[in-house]
Design an enzyme around this catalytic site. Structure first.
Site, PDB file in Angstrom:
ATOM      1  N   GLY A  11      41.358 -16.021 -18.076  1.00  0.00           N
ATOM      2  CA  GLY A  11      40.651 -17.000 -18.466  1.00  0.00           C
ATOM      3  C   GLY A  11      41.153 -16.828 -20.395  1.00  0.00           C
ATOM      4  CG  ASN A  13      45.079 -21.449 -21.045  1.00  0.00           C
ATOM      5  OD1 ASN A  13      45.854 -22.088 -21.938  1.00  0.00           O
ATOM      6  ND2 ASN A  13      45.703 -20.876 -20.051  1.00  0.00           N
ATOM      7  NE  ARG A  64      40.903 -28.276  -0.145  1.00  0.00           N
ATOM      8  CZ  ARG A  64      41.292 -27.275  -0.927  1.00  0.00           C
ATOM      9  NH1 ARG A  64      40.905 -26.822  -2.089  1.00  0.00           N
ATOM     10  NH2 ARG A  64      42.208 -26.539  -0.186  1.00  0.00           N
ATOM     11  CG  LEU A  92      39.701 -30.339  -8.419  1.00  0.00           C
ATOM     12  CD1 LEU A  92      39.303 -31.047  -9.782  1.00  0.00           C
ATOM     13  CD2 LEU A  92      38.333 -29.231  -8.229  1.00  0.00           C
ATOM     14  CG  HIS A 108      51.541 -26.515 -13.852  1.00  0.00           C
ATOM     15  ND1 HIS A 108      51.234 -25.788 -12.838  1.00  0.00           N
ATOM     16  CD2 HIS A 108      53.079 -26.607 -13.850  1.00  0.00           C
ATOM     17  CE1 HIS A 108      52.176 -25.264 -12.201  1.00  0.00           C
ATOM     18  NE2 HIS A 108      53.369 -25.717 -12.785  1.00  0.00           N
ATOM     19  CG  LEU A 143      49.154 -28.490  -6.421  1.00  0.00           C
ATOM     20  CD1 LEU A 143      48.079 -27.634  -6.658  1.00  0.00           C
ATOM     21  CD2 LEU A 143      50.271 -27.559  -5.658  1.00  0.00           C
TER      22      LEU A 143
HETATM   23  C1  GAR Z   1      47.816 -20.379 -16.935  1.00  0.00           C
HETATM   24  O1  GAR Z   1      49.245 -20.179 -17.205  1.00  0.00           O
HETATM   25  C2  GAR Z   1      47.827 -21.828 -16.229  1.00  0.00           C
HETATM   26  O2  GAR Z   1      48.796 -22.807 -16.750  1.00  0.00           O
HETATM   27  C3  GAR Z   1      48.190 -21.529 -14.891  1.00  0.00           C
HETATM   28  O3  GAR Z   1      47.324 -20.351 -14.822  1.00  0.00           O
HETATM   29  C4  GAR Z   1      47.473 -19.586 -15.784  1.00  0.00           C
HETATM   30  C5  GAR Z   1      45.735 -19.107 -16.150  1.00  0.00           C
HETATM   31  O4  GAR Z   1      45.760 -18.146 -16.962  1.00  0.00           O
HETATM   32  N1  GAR Z   1      47.719 -22.650 -14.156  1.00  0.00           N
HETATM   33  C6  GAR Z   1      48.533 -23.058 -12.878  1.00  0.00           C
HETATM   34  O5  GAR Z   1      49.558 -22.455 -12.731  1.00  0.00           O
HETATM   35  C7  GAR Z   1      48.070 -24.151 -12.335  1.00  0.00           C
HETATM   36  N2  GAR Z   1      48.854 -24.756 -11.256  1.00  0.00           N
HETATM   37  P1  GAR Z   1      44.448 -18.064 -17.896  1.00  0.00           P
HETATM   38  O6  GAR Z   1      43.506 -17.519 -16.585  1.00  0.00           O
HETATM   39  O7  GAR Z   1      44.685 -16.729 -18.533  1.00  0.00           O
HETATM   40  O8  GAR Z   1      43.990 -18.954 -18.681  1.00  0.00           O
END
Ligand code: GAR
Length: 200
Positions: A11, A13, A64, A92, A108, A143
């Site tokens: 979390g 982000n 789903r 999703l 991403h 995806l």
């Molecule tokens: C982030 O680096 C995000 O870009 C990645 O998961 C991480 C979550 O970190 N998402 C993906 O790879 C989507 N394909 P966080 O939980 O610390 O925000």
């Protein structure tokens, strides 16, 4: 504007967006944090910030779409206008994507369309590319795919390790994601097919 953030893990982000909202840089309400994993540390961050949480284990669902319908009900109750995927590691359903067409963002940790999937940073590092980066995009049925809102690159230096690269990518993410959400909230993102125009 009411925003829901979807999380599965740390979390960080989510935290960057919480901080930006609390500084009033993003003028919106974070009304719900949704998670498929009850143990996600992101939920603790949400609770600390006073954001309501909704955890739904996909285990009990055959399809789903059934899972997504339960979540969409919660979003509708709270009049959510933007869904922000922040490390939500589930694809999703077409039903969900249609319900919130052009209102779902994802981040991403690579330069899409390269290195899709769950290990974008590691895959780029192991491939030996000299540059990688971060992409924020609207979500479509595929995806890690959809119109690109923001994309920034960084160099992978000779001295970089996977750990140092991860740090750099996350720091970049934490700058870019609040910026993209702010642009959306301020109505500055125009979508034309696959292309995005951002107004000043
Ligand atoms: C982030 O680096 C995000 O870009 C990645 O998961 C991480 C979550 O970190 N998402 C993906 O790879 C989507 N394909 P966080 O939980 O610390 O925000």
């Amino acid at each position: 504007m009411n925003i829901a953030i979807f999380v599965s893990g740390n979390g960080s982000n989510l935290q960057a967006i919480i901080d930006s909202v609390s500084k009033n840089e993003i003028k919106a309400r974070l009304v719900l944090a949704v998670s498929d994993k009850k143990e996600a540390y992101a939920l603790k961050r949400a609770e600390k910030a006073g954001i309501e949480t909704f955890v739904l284990d996909p285990g009990g669902f055959n399809a789903r779409e059934d899972y997504d319908r339960e979540i969409v009900k919660e979003l509708k109750k709270r009049k959510v206008e933007l869904v922000v995927l922040a490390g939500f590691m589930r694809l999703l359903s077409p039903y969900f994507v249609k319900e919130y067409k052009n209102k779902i963002m994802n981040i991403h940790p690579a330069l899409l369309p390269l290195f899709k999937g769950t290990h974008g940073i590691r895959d780029a590092f192991e491939a030996g590319v000299k540059k990688t980066g971060v992409t924020v995009h609207f979500v479509d049925k595929k995806l890690d795919h959809g119109p690109v809102i923001l994309q920034e690159s960084l160099e992978i230096g000779k001295k970089d390790t996977l750990e140092s690269l991860e740090k750099k990518i996350h720091a970049l993410e934490h700058r870019m994601y609040p910026k993209a959400v702010k642009l959306f909230v301020e109505g500055k993102i125009e979508i034309k097919g696959q292309k995005i125009k951002i107004s000043a």
